[in-house]
Design a protein around this motif. Sequence first.
Motif, short mmCIF file in Angstrom:
data_model
loop_
_atom_site.label_atom_id
_atom_site.label_comp_id
_atom_site.label_asym_id
_atom_site.label_seq_id
_atom_site.Cartn_x
_atom_site.Cartn_y
_atom_site.Cartn_z
N ASP A 70 0.84 -1.21 0.00
CA ASP A 70 0.00 0.00 0.00
C ASP A 70 0.86 1.25 0.00
OD1 ASP A 70 -2.66 1.46 0.50
OD2 ASP A 70 -1.45 2.10 2.20
N LEU A 71 1.93 1.25 0.78
CA LEU A 71 2.83 2.39 0.81
C LEU A 71 3.52 2.58 -0.53
CD1 LEU A 71 4.19 4.64 2.48
CD2 LEU A 71 5.91 2.95 3.20
N ALA A 72 3.92 1.48 -1.15
CA ALA A 72 4.57 1.57 -2.46
C ALA A 72 3.63 2.13 -3.51
CB ALA A 72 5.06 0.18 -2.89
N VAL A 73 2.37 1.74 -3.46
CA VAL A 73 1.39 2.25 -4.42
C VAL A 73 1.21 3.76 -4.22
CG1 VAL A 73 -1.07 2.24 -5.01
CG2 VAL A 73 0.19 0.09 -4.81
N ARG A 74 1.18 4.20 -2.96
CA ARG A 74 1.02 5.63 -2.72
C ARG A 74 2.23 6.42 -3.22
NH1 ARG A 74 0.47 6.61 2.93
NH2 ARG A 74 0.51 4.42 3.55
N TRP A 75 3.43 5.87 -3.05
CA TRP A 75 4.62 6.53 -3.60
C TRP A 75 4.54 6.58 -5.14
CZ3 TRP A 75 7.68 9.82 -1.64
CH2 TRP A 75 8.12 9.75 -0.31
N THR A 76 4.11 5.49 -5.74
CA THR A 76 4.01 5.44 -7.20
C THR A 76 3.01 6.46 -7.72
OG1 THR A 76 4.59 3.08 -7.21
CG2 THR A 76 3.50 3.95 -9.17
N CYS A 77 1.85 6.53 -7.07
CA CYS A 77 0.83 7.49 -7.50
C CYS A 77 1.30 8.93 -7.29
CB CYS A 77 -0.47 7.24 -6.75
SG CYS A 77 -1.24 5.64 -7.13
N ALA A 78 2.04 9.17 -6.22
CA ALA A 78 2.57 10.51 -5.99
C ALA A 78 3.57 10.89 -7.08
CB ALA A 78 3.22 10.58 -4.61
N LEU A 79 4.41 9.94 -7.48
CA LEU A 79 5.34 10.21 -8.57
C LEU A 79 4.58 10.53 -9.86
CD1 LEU A 79 8.05 7.44 -8.01
CD2 LEU A 79 8.35 9.92 -7.73
N ALA A 80 3.55 9.73 -10.16
CA ALA A 80 2.75 10.01 -11.36
C ALA A 80 2.13 11.40 -11.28
CB ALA A 80 1.67 8.94 -11.53
N ALA A 81 1.69 11.78 -10.09
CA ALA A 81 1.10 13.11 -9.92
C ALA A 81 2.11 14.21 -10.23
CB ALA A 81 0.57 13.27 -8.49
N LEU A 82 3.36 13.99 -9.87
CA LEU A 82 4.38 15.03 -10.02
C LEU A 82 4.90 15.15 -11.44
CD1 LEU A 82 6.29 14.36 -6.69
CD2 LEU A 82 4.92 16.38 -7.25
N HIS A 83 4.29 14.45 -12.39
CA HIS A 83 4.76 14.47 -13.78
C HIS A 83 4.79 15.88 -14.36
CE1 HIS A 83 0.48 14.97 -14.42
NE2 HIS A 83 0.66 15.12 -15.72
N ASP A 84 3.86 16.74 -13.93
CA ASP A 84 3.78 18.09 -14.47
C ASP A 84 4.31 19.14 -13.49
OD1 ASP A 84 2.96 17.70 -17.03
OD2 ASP A 84 0.85 18.20 -16.72
N LEU A 85 5.19 18.73 -12.60
CA LEU A 85 5.80 19.71 -11.72
C LEU A 85 6.52 20.79 -12.53
CD1 LEU A 85 6.52 20.51 -8.78
CD2 LEU A 85 8.60 19.12 -9.02
N GLY A 86 7.02 20.40 -13.69
CA GLY A 86 7.72 21.35 -14.55
C GLY A 86 6.85 22.48 -15.07
N LYS A 87 5.54 22.35 -14.95
CA LYS A 87 4.68 23.47 -15.33
C LYS A 87 4.80 24.63 -14.34
CE LYS A 87 1.25 21.12 -18.19
NZ LYS A 87 -0.18 20.77 -18.40
N ALA A 88 5.34 24.35 -13.17
CA ALA A 88 5.58 25.42 -12.20
C ALA A 88 6.92 26.06 -12.51
CB ALA A 88 5.56 24.86 -10.78
N SER A 89 7.00 26.69 -13.66
CA SER A 89 8.25 27.31 -14.12
C SER A 89 7.91 28.42 -15.10
CB SER A 89 9.14 26.27 -14.79
OG SER A 89 8.55 25.84 -16.01
N PRO A 90 8.79 29.39 -15.26
CA PRO A 90 8.55 30.45 -16.27
C PRO A 90 8.42 29.89 -17.67
CG PRO A 90 10.30 31.09 -14.76
CD PRO A 90 9.99 29.65 -14.47
N ALA A 91 9.11 28.76 -17.97
CA ALA A 91 9.07 28.17 -19.32
C ALA A 91 7.65 27.84 -19.74
CB ALA A 91 9.94 26.91 -19.37
N PHE A 92 6.82 27.45 -18.77
CA PHE A 92 5.44 27.10 -19.10
C PHE A 92 4.48 28.24 -18.79
CE2 PHE A 92 1.25 25.45 -18.10
CZ PHE A 92 0.99 24.65 -19.22
#
Length: 960
Positions: A70-92
Amino acid sequence: MTPPHTTPHTPSAAVQVLWAKSGQRSKGEGWLPVLHHLLDVGACAAAILEREPVSTRNLLAGDLGVPDTDLAVRWTCALAALHDLGKASPAFQHKAEVLAERVWKVLPWQNHAENTPHGLVTQKVLPPLLEARGWNSAVARRAAQAIGCHHGQRQDTPRAPDRGTGPEWQAVQNELVTLVLTAFGLQDAPAPPEITFAGGAFMRLAGLTSFADWVGSSFPLNGDPCPLPFTDPTAYLSRAVAQARAELDRIGWTTREPLAPDLAPLDETFNFIPGFSARPLQTLLADLLNTPDTRPALILVEAPMGEGKTEAALYAHLQLQNAAGYRGLYVALPTQATGNAMYARLRAFLGHQAARRPGQAPVTVDLQLLHGGSALNDIYQHDLVRTRSAQQQTLHLNPNTDRDASDTVRAGEWFSHRKRALLSEYGVGTVDQALLGVLNVNHQFVRLWGLGNRVIVLDEVHAYDTYTTQLIHALVRWMHALNSSVIIMSATLPNQTRQDLLNTWNVTPDPAPGYPRLTVARTGDPAPTSRHIPGPRRTQTVTLRGTDPAPAALAAQAVTLAEAGGTVTVIVNTVQRAQDIFKAVREQLGPRFQSMCKGSRHPERIGVHLYHARYPADDRAEREERVLRYLGKQPATYPRNGESHTADVRPERFILIATQVAEQSLDFDTDVMITDLAPIDLLLQRAGRLHRHEGNSGRRSAHETPTLFVAGLHDWPKEALNEHHWKYVYAPALMYRTWHALQGRIHLTLPDDLDPLVQRVYDPGTPTLEGLDEHQQATLRKADHHLKQQRRNQTSLGGQAHIGQPDTFLDLLPQPSLGEPDGEPAHDDTNATTDDLAAETPHFGTRLGDDSLRIVPIHRNGADYLDPKGQTAAQITTLQKNDWDTARAIYRRSLQVSRHDLIRHYRDHPTRRGTEHTGWAAHPLLRDAEPLILTGNQTAIGRTRVTLDPELGLTYERIE
């Protein structure tokens, strides 16, 4: 997945104005904050994994080294969520002016010269944020790369991806990570302890992330954003998971569970097949897999036709699925025609299994047909149409129990998109669709994720050249890394091919037992388990005779054989020969000629039928149906006057003239056969159509003894290889060795002779052959040298083409995308002159060979029409992008050609086919098709006259 509730968070002003999606024209209507999108996609990953089998979640736990699944699944889903962290940048953020103005009020910005893709920004900024939370640096870097490539391509992380990022931006990026981890209950959780992140882990995370992003991006933009994620991300995540579940219901992503948890014996499992009785192969394989074992398996099935290989593989799938928790099945075949035939068989099998489930509610399974011509398969298109209604598009996890077997198999339209199709639970199609997973094409990791933790069946693997075989080896290695089991089926395998396949599974090849044989290799075992498949089996003795290869001579012989009664099949190596022989037969028969596409049996005539791939698709399909109608099992069911009709229609006197498209694709029975010389395995494949159906015994007229006439068998075939262009179709060395192996033989005993002859031709013990004179030996040595060089080149090209091995993939520099190469062999053409066969730079697709082009014959009569009578407009520039019915009608008139002067003509003179909004260029089905404009059924392209003849198909004539 139930993360603990957390105390409210006080958000910064910056995190509340960062945008991820905007409304039309980037004006800001219905905008979505970055945090909302991150949590939406993480929620979709969670909802997807809820419906995955336990084995999938355990694999993710192993990838991160976290024993708590269960903990591993939550880490995996959190990583998937962070896929667009790069949108928090001036480039986007600068991309939508209205939305950006609010950002610049709270975050610094300067002139932004670069336009770095936000996925690359994610790759750059996320690893240090994970490392600060205890992650291993190498794992953090590779995980960030896996989620950062969600737009299709793995790319190198640039050193300075986002000019303008400073402490304020880093602070808000860190805040987003904190909020996402908080939502998943991970803020105080220990970091995953894993210190390696191999290719299999990368593909699982990358594929899941893209799938979740596709689903999450479909959430509607409704007015002002909900403020809840900024203060209580856990509560918002719970709502988003519910929305994700509803969206998965809508597209048909149901719970992945074993199809037959209480597996019945073989005879009961296949009792929907009339007269089914388990064969020794099926019983032996079932016994070898009877002990539950969760480890992936590589299974090699080498057996002749009629041994029940397909049913053995389907039953093995049920056993493996129950033992290992596999999520589905994909059956890969060499051609579209074999894929179509298997679709009907797999559809019936799945429907029966899904409906019978004793003591349990029936389930609904999704089955996709994956190949370039699926739009032409009426059964599949009917299944798609049937599932388009709102009621059937919204599937419940526990379907109603009152559905009958015909309703238990569906074809969800969402999964029919070529990038998504392998996500479906069950699939059948060409091997090319699976091989795209190991080529550097966009979203190849989605294809691999779909194939992972699954059973993959590769049928008729003897049909591929060295290049494609290298890709198959790479695919098998990746399936091993992704915890899939692979079943490989062939009439026979050369010893070296068998050893190479076992090496891909990291087991030491064992001495091959007697043919036919079965081999099971389990992950972790040093050696495989191999068994001879016992009898009884049907043995057939075929009389072998040589004959003159000249087209006129073959035509005369076919007529003579047909005059004696019965069905005669002529299989030749090129379309041109088939057309020439058909014309010669028609001329010799005169008034006794009867076209079998325009009529049926006639007491005073001989029916003649031509079948090859150089017909428009709908004409080819009709001709294929006629072959099966007249030479398939009787009584036959076929369309007549718009209705289904069943009768015994096997002709009394009949000549089928076909190319090699008939040697694997069609289950037909002929009384006597004439064939061109071909490599021994293909020659024996053709011979397998002789007296194939026992029900025709006693009705074969003068041909009760199965006889195979081989054109070119009498004389040393060097001249025939040149004159009839066989050397452009098959390797001369294999042709010479096949010719020698058959010298002095008057009989073939099938299947007993199959394996010894194949090994003799493909794995020769000596480079010299007895009985050849000096000139012949020199010719053979030169051909052998050329074949070895060709194999070395193809081995090298195959190694360059695929993405790399699972254990070294991430050490290689990312390569530019190949686009979407479609290498399916939809044609059987070969060019007639060495000038036309000039070598071109190879491009890495799933197959090597000449470039090909899809064309649509268009009849110009004042305007452009699909038919010569001018009844259906071609709509080359006016077709509407959403008009699929018309697009399919146009596509049905298309065919694939490989003649170089045609391809060069269209490259040098591109046709106007509309725009990106209207016309053929705008439609996914037709964007690569070119119109062939005909006047009076013909046109001249350079020095070639191209004619569309209703009987002959597309013909080429050199203009002098």
